[in-house]
Design a protein around this motif. Structure first.
Motif, mmCIF file in Angstrom:
data_model
loop_
_atom_site.group_PDB
_atom_site.id
_atom_site.type_symbol
_atom_site.label_atom_id
_atom_site.label_comp_id
_atom_site.label_asym_id
_atom_site.label_seq_id
_atom_site.Cartn_x
_atom_site.Cartn_y
_atom_site.Cartn_z
ATOM 1 N N TYR A 35 -10.338 17.432 4.749
ATOM 2 C CA TYR A 35 -9.307 17.144 5.737
ATOM 3 C C TYR A 35 -7.958 17.167 5.036
ATOM 4 N N GLN A 37 -4.049 15.366 5.651
ATOM 5 C CA GLN A 37 -3.347 14.331 6.396
ATOM 6 C C GLN A 37 -1.856 14.511 6.224
ATOM 7 N N GLY A 40 2.098 11.231 10.665
ATOM 8 C CA GLY A 40 2.105 11.230 12.125
ATOM 9 C C GLY A 40 1.130 12.199 12.777
ATOM 10 N N MET A 41 0.313 12.872 11.972
ATOM 11 C CA MET A 41 -0.566 13.899 12.537
ATOM 12 C C MET A 41 -2.047 13.577 12.396
ATOM 13 N N GLY A 42 -2.377 12.465 11.801
ATOM 14 C CA GLY A 42 -3.784 12.135 11.634
ATOM 15 C C GLY A 42 -4.449 13.031 10.604
ATOM 16 N N LEU A 43 -5.772 13.118 10.687
ATOM 17 C CA LEU A 43 -6.533 13.958 9.770
ATOM 18 C C LEU A 43 -6.974 15.222 10.503
ATOM 19 N N LEU A 45 -9.209 18.754 10.232
ATOM 20 C CA LEU A 45 -10.336 19.331 9.507
ATOM 21 C C LEU A 45 -9.998 20.744 9.047
ATOM 22 N N VAL A 88 -1.607 15.415 1.978
ATOM 23 C CA VAL A 88 -2.632 14.637 1.275
ATOM 24 C C VAL A 88 -3.992 15.173 1.731
ATOM 25 N N PHE A 90 -8.144 15.040 1.743
ATOM 26 C CA PHE A 90 -9.285 14.143 1.607
ATOM 27 C C PHE A 90 -10.584 14.935 1.692
ATOM 28 N N GLN A 106 -10.587 9.360 -2.609
ATOM 29 C CA GLN A 106 -9.314 8.644 -2.593
ATOM 30 C C GLN A 106 -8.124 9.538 -2.294
ATOM 31 N N GLY A 107 -8.367 10.823 -2.102
ATOM 32 C CA GLY A 107 -7.293 11.703 -1.693
ATOM 33 C C GLY A 107 -6.565 12.358 -2.855
ATOM 34 N N THR A 108 -5.992 13.523 -2.565
ATOM 35 C CA THR A 108 -5.141 14.242 -3.522
ATOM 36 C C THR A 108 -3.805 14.483 -2.847
ATOM 37 N N ARG A 109 -2.749 13.982 -3.452
ATOM 38 C CA ARG A 109 -1.410 14.259 -2.923
ATOM 39 C C ARG A 109 -0.884 15.521 -3.577
ATOM 40 N N SER B 42 -3.545 1.871 -0.089
ATOM 41 C CA SER B 42 -4.264 2.526 -1.194
ATOM 42 C C SER B 42 -4.755 3.927 -0.827
ATOM 43 N N ARG B 43 -4.726 4.287 0.428
ATOM 44 C CA ARG B 43 -5.165 5.577 0.986
ATOM 45 C C ARG B 43 -6.674 5.646 1.211
ATOM 46 N N GLN B 44 -7.423 4.684 0.715
ATOM 47 C CA GLN B 44 -8.876 4.739 0.864
ATOM 48 C C GLN B 44 -9.282 4.540 2.319
ATOM 49 N N MET B 89 -3.165 1.696 8.440
ATOM 50 C CA MET B 89 -3.232 2.663 9.519
ATOM 51 C C MET B 89 -4.677 2.689 10.009
ATOM 52 N N PHE B 91 -7.532 4.620 12.448
ATOM 53 C CA PHE B 91 -7.874 5.887 13.089
ATOM 54 C C PHE B 91 -9.125 5.727 13.945
ATOM 55 N N PHE B 104 -10.459 13.167 14.396
ATOM 56 C CA PHE B 104 -9.661 11.950 14.272
ATOM 57 C C PHE B 104 -8.441 11.984 15.178
ATOM 58 N N GLY B 105 -8.050 10.803 15.632
ATOM 59 C CA GLY B 105 -6.776 10.653 16.301
ATOM 60 C C GLY B 105 -5.637 10.652 15.290
ATOM 61 N N LYS B 106 -4.395 10.511 15.792
ATOM 62 C CA LYS B 106 -3.233 10.569 14.908
ATOM 63 C C LYS B 106 -2.978 9.258 14.182
ATOM 64 N N GLY B 107 -3.646 8.209 14.602
ATOM 65 C CA GLY B 107 -3.538 6.947 13.896
ATOM 66 C C GLY B 107 -2.516 5.999 14.491
#
Lengths: 113, 114
Positions: A35, A37, A40-43, A45, A88, A90, A106-109, B42-44, B89, B91, B104-107
């Motif tokens: 995903y 992120q 304001g746009m959510g995740l 796919l 970001v 995920f 934990q994500g990659t920025r 933390s983004r987790q 946040m 979701f 997912f929604g936008k949060g």
């Protein structure tokens, strides 16, 4: 138990460069996802896989490629990076079945300049 | 196309108070699961609660509960006795038609003040 491991955590790319975001899971999950992120746009796919050797496009696949040669690994390749790919990212995995929980890395920025 | 709508980009609540985050979705399926995930600074991403549409009873996990209205395709998250650690946040998500991926929604960004 590591769960889902993503590397790197941060990266700055120049326009036109390429890179691979790594994702590995140790839960023997069949389903894996990428995903992105944006604020304001959510995740959204990008790509997903339901098992080794099987991948499919998600909502926003353009500019990306994936492969799934093993159950554990699901790398995401960015070719010719563009500023629009600043986000970001995920990686996630699920055992399969609609009610199963998705576990996230934990994500990659990533910043493309 | 399947959609998940979270109409509140931001919400705020005082400590110990109750807050409700809204979510609506669109599906033609009769049985499915719905999820709420939390993303702290933390983004987790952390699963908060899940609900099976087939079950009449609303899911509850400690201070978190849902108000599931199947006919209205509404899936709200209620947080009781809010704590500073609830700031995050949130979701809403549910599986795509094939059941192979989560949409997912936008949060909603929740802030908690003391």
């Amino acid at each position: 138990n590591a769960g889902v491991t993503q590397t790197p955590k941060f990266r700055i790319l120049k326009i036109g460069q390429s890179m691979t975001l790594q994702c590995a899971q140790d839960m023997n999950h069949n389903y894996m996802y990428w995903y992105r992120q944006d604020p304001g746009m959510g995740l959204k796919l990008i790509y997903y896989s339901v098992g080794a050797g099987i991948t499919d496009k998600g909502e926003v696949p353009n500019g990306y490629n994936v492969s799934r040669s093993t159950t554990e690994d699901f790398p995401l390749r960015l070719e010719l990076a563009a500023p629009s790919q600043t986000s970001v990212y995920f990686c996630a995995s699920r055992a399969g079945g609609e009610g199963t929980e998705a576990f996230f890395g934990q994500g990659t920025r990533l910043t493309v300049v | 196309a399947q959609t998940v709508t979270q109409s509140q980009p931001e919400m705020s609540v005082q400590e110990a108070e109750t807050v409700t985050l809204s979510c609506t979705y669109d599906t033609s399926e009769s049985d499915y699961y719905l999820f709420w995930y939390k993303q702290p600074p933390s983004r987790q991403m952390i699963l908060v609660i899940r609900q099976e549409a087939y079950k009449q009873q609303n899911a509850t996990e400690n201070r978190f509960s849902v108000n599931f209205q199947k006919a209205a395709k509404s899936f709200s998250l209620k947080i009781s006795d809010s704590q500073l650690g609830d700031a995050a946040m949130y979701f809403c998500a549910y599986p795509n038609q094939a059941g192979t991926a989560l949409i997912f929604g936008k949060g909603t960004t929740l802030s908690v003040s003391s």
